[in-house]
Design an enzyme around this catalytic site. Structure first.
Site, PDB file in Angstrom:
ATOM      1  N   ASP A  47       0.822  -1.218   0.000  1.00 50.89           N
ATOM      2  CA  ASP A  47       0.000   0.000   0.000  1.00 50.89           C
ATOM      3  C   ASP A  47       0.850   1.259   0.000  1.00 50.89           C
ATOM      4  O   ASP A  47       0.416   2.310  -0.460  1.00 50.89           O
ATOM      5  CB  ASP A  47      -0.906   0.035   1.247  1.00 50.89           C
ATOM      6  CG  ASP A  47      -1.781  -1.195   1.347  1.00 50.89           C
ATOM      7  OD1 ASP A  47      -1.905  -1.917   0.339  1.00 50.89           O
ATOM      8  OD2 ASP A  47      -2.339  -1.432   2.438  1.00 50.89           O
TER       9      ASP A  47
ATOM     10  N   ASP B  79      -2.973   5.348  -2.532  1.00 53.18           N
ATOM     11  CA  ASP B  79      -2.317   4.166  -1.992  1.00 53.18           C
ATOM     12  C   ASP B  79      -1.675   3.459  -3.182  1.00 53.18           C
ATOM     13  O   ASP B  79      -2.305   3.327  -4.244  1.00 53.18           O
ATOM     14  CB  ASP B  79      -3.322   3.226  -1.320  1.00 53.18           C
ATOM     15  CG  ASP B  79      -3.641   3.643   0.116  1.00 53.18           C
ATOM     16  OD1 ASP B  79      -3.339   4.797   0.482  1.00 53.18           O
ATOM     17  OD2 ASP B  79      -4.214   2.808   0.849  1.00 53.18           O
TER      18      ASP B  79
ATOM     19  N   HIS C  38      -7.819  -0.337  -3.228  1.00 52.24           N
ATOM     20  CA  HIS C  38      -6.789  -1.263  -3.695  1.00 52.24           C
ATOM     21  C   HIS C  38      -7.303  -2.148  -4.835  1.00 52.24           C
ATOM     22  O   HIS C  38      -8.296  -2.860  -4.687  1.00 52.24           O
ATOM     23  CB  HIS C  38      -6.217  -2.108  -2.555  1.00 52.24           C
ATOM     24  CG  HIS C  38      -5.705  -1.225  -1.439  1.00 52.24           C
ATOM     25  ND1 HIS C  38      -5.456  -1.677  -0.180  1.00 52.24           N
ATOM     26  CD2 HIS C  38      -5.390   0.102  -1.432  1.00 52.24           C
ATOM     27  CE1 HIS C  38      -5.020  -0.668   0.569  1.00 52.24           C
ATOM     28  NE2 HIS C  38      -4.975   0.430  -0.179  1.00 52.24           N
TER      29      HIS C  38
ATOM     30  N   ASP D 165      -5.893  -4.695  -6.250  1.00 55.21           N
ATOM     31  CA  ASP D 165      -5.355  -6.042  -6.421  1.00 55.21           C
ATOM     32  C   ASP D 165      -6.278  -7.184  -5.985  1.00 55.21           C
ATOM     33  O   ASP D 165      -5.821  -8.310  -5.757  1.00 55.21           O
ATOM     34  CB  ASP D 165      -3.939  -6.163  -5.820  1.00 55.21           C
ATOM     35  CG  ASP D 165      -3.780  -5.565  -4.447  1.00 55.21           C
ATOM     36  OD1 ASP D 165      -4.768  -5.029  -3.920  1.00 55.21           O
ATOM     37  OD2 ASP D 165      -2.667  -5.619  -3.900  1.00 55.21           O
TER      38      ASP D 165
ATOM     39  N   CYS E  75      -0.537  -8.001  -1.401  1.00 57.16           N
ATOM     40  CA  CYS E  75      -0.544  -6.883  -0.437  1.00 57.16           C
ATOM     41  C   CYS E  75       0.641  -6.945   0.522  1.00 57.16           C
ATOM     42  O   CYS E  75       1.169  -5.902   0.931  1.00 57.16           O
ATOM     43  CB  CYS E  75      -1.793  -6.932   0.418  1.00 57.16           C
ATOM     44  SG  CYS E  75      -3.333  -6.754  -0.459  1.00 57.16           S
TER      45      CYS E  75
HETATM   46  N1  NVA Z   1     -10.491  -3.768  -0.845  1.00 59.96           N
HETATM   47  C1  NVA Z   1     -10.445  -4.786  -1.850  1.00 59.96           C
HETATM   48  C2  NVA Z   1      -9.032  -5.212  -2.156  1.00 59.96           C
HETATM   49  C3  NVA Z   1      -8.283  -5.943  -1.121  1.00 59.96           C
HETATM   50  C4  NVA Z   1      -6.891  -6.345  -1.504  1.00 59.96           C
HETATM   51  C5  NVA Z   1     -11.276  -5.963  -1.434  1.00 59.96           C
HETATM   52  O1  NVA Z   1     -11.561  -6.110  -0.240  1.00 59.96           O
HETATM   53  O2  NVA Z   1     -11.684  -6.745  -2.282  1.00 59.96           O
END
Ligand code: NVA
Length: 351
Positions: A104, A183, A232, A234, A339
């Protein structure tokens, strides 16, 4: 005299042979304390009340998470990959969150490593405290550019006017655009092109700022994502190797991905299964789509969570060998293999 030292940072994609990596640490991690509207926007509803000041994650989860991270370190070392570990930090004492999610806060783009200008107050000191020594070591080991984030020393403006904002007009995020914020985990690297998402922690000024930080020749493009809880990228897209990307069909589409010319010839695969939510240990901070949050250590090997058997079986058809390892307790505090790591050196870098 020009330096002949090898770069300590040289990576601009998510799949080439990994040579050096940061692996996080879980000890003393705490639930991050941010305003209720931010927690509501980004965290699973059933755990909202835990995100208070000085609220620790369960000790047994943290102990097991550190054992999982140590095991990951051993496996990476056996693969000949150099591993850097963060400092031990008392996150309870400093009112912070964790040292287990380095992705992050830092991103390597070519020979440059960029620190994220976090929007979260609880993360302001994270890079200094956890990774400052690693940055100093990298600078000693080889020529590189380190771009540190501007620091907010006093009152922040990032939440001003947002907490009581009526959510009916725009796509409304939990931060405003009064200063750059992003991030690093809201971006993926595809060689000379980074693809990112706007989110509850990444604003327009943050993207402009990142564009100013990447080395010459690199560009930043923004993906159309349908996810009001975005934070995020990913667990939304993940390139598994050159030319193969898995995406979360509930959040984005092949049409949106194909708009990025770097992905024009790629095999874009919607993940075909519905992942199961886990509650033992609980996923306090993420969705069940965390199964996509894998780490490619080469074009033919991907580290996956050992319980995500469906995902592991699915990647085999692409000639990828899944390496199953336990990481459920790290999952519990915010992320999986992608992550919990920052790749610093990968073998091929686009020229
Ligand atoms: N916030 C997203 C990405 C987590 C890596 C989720 O919870 O799917």
């Amino acid at each position: 005299m020009p330096s002949t030292a090898l770069p300590s940072v040289q990576a601009d994609n998510e799949w080439s042979q990994l040579r050096a990596v940061i692996v996080g640490r879980a000890a003393n991690s705490c639930f991050p304390s941010e305003p209720p509207h931010m927690i509501k926007a980004t965290m699973p509803e059933q755990y909202h009340e835990k995100f208070q000041p000085k609220s620790r994650f369960p000790q047994d989860v943290l102990h097991k998470a550190d054992a999982e991270l140590d095991q990951l370190v051993n496996v990476l070392a056996q693969e000949g990959i150099k591993v850097y570990r963060p400092n031990n930090v008392d996150w309870y004492e400093v009112g912070g969150y964790t040292g287990s999610m380095p992705r992050d806060g830092l991103v390597a783009v070519g020979n440059t490593i960029i620190e994220a200008p976090f929007s979260w107050r609880s993360r302001r000191c994270e890079v200094d405290l956890a990774y400052g020594n690693i940055l100093a070591e990298l600078a000693k080991e080889g020529p590189l550019t380190i771009v540190r984030a501007p620091k907010i020393l006093d009152a922040d403006t990032i939440y001003n006017g947002i907490e009581n904002h009526e959510k009916e007009k725009e796509p409304v995020w939990a931060i405003n655009n009064s200063r750059p914020a992003f991030d690093a985990a809201d971006f993926m690297r595809f060689g000379k092109v980074l693809i990112g998402q706007y989110s509850n922690v990444t604003n327009h000024k943050g993207v402009e700022y990142l564009r100013a930080c990447v080395p010459d020749g690199y560009t930043v493009e923004m993906l159309e994502v349908d996810d009001p809880h975005a934070m995020h990228i990913d667990a939304t897209i993940l390139p598994l190797k050159r030319g193969l990307l898995v995406y979360n069909p509930l959040r984005t589409s092949e049409t949106a991905l194909r708009r990025h010319s770097v992905l024009q010839d790629w095999d874009l695969r919607a993940y075909p299964f519905v992942p199961k939510m886990r509650d033992d240990p609980p996923l306090f901070m993420t969705s069940e789509w965390l199964c996509m949050n894998v780490l490619s250590i080469s074009e033919s090997k991907v580290i996956v969570e050992e319980k995500d058997v469906e995902f592991a079986e699915w990647v085999k058809q692409f000639g990828i060998q899944p390496i199953p390892l336990p990481l459920q307790h790290v999952n519990s505090i915010g992320g999986s293999f992608h992550c919990a790591t920052v790749d610093l050196v990968r073998h091929d870098v686009s020229v």
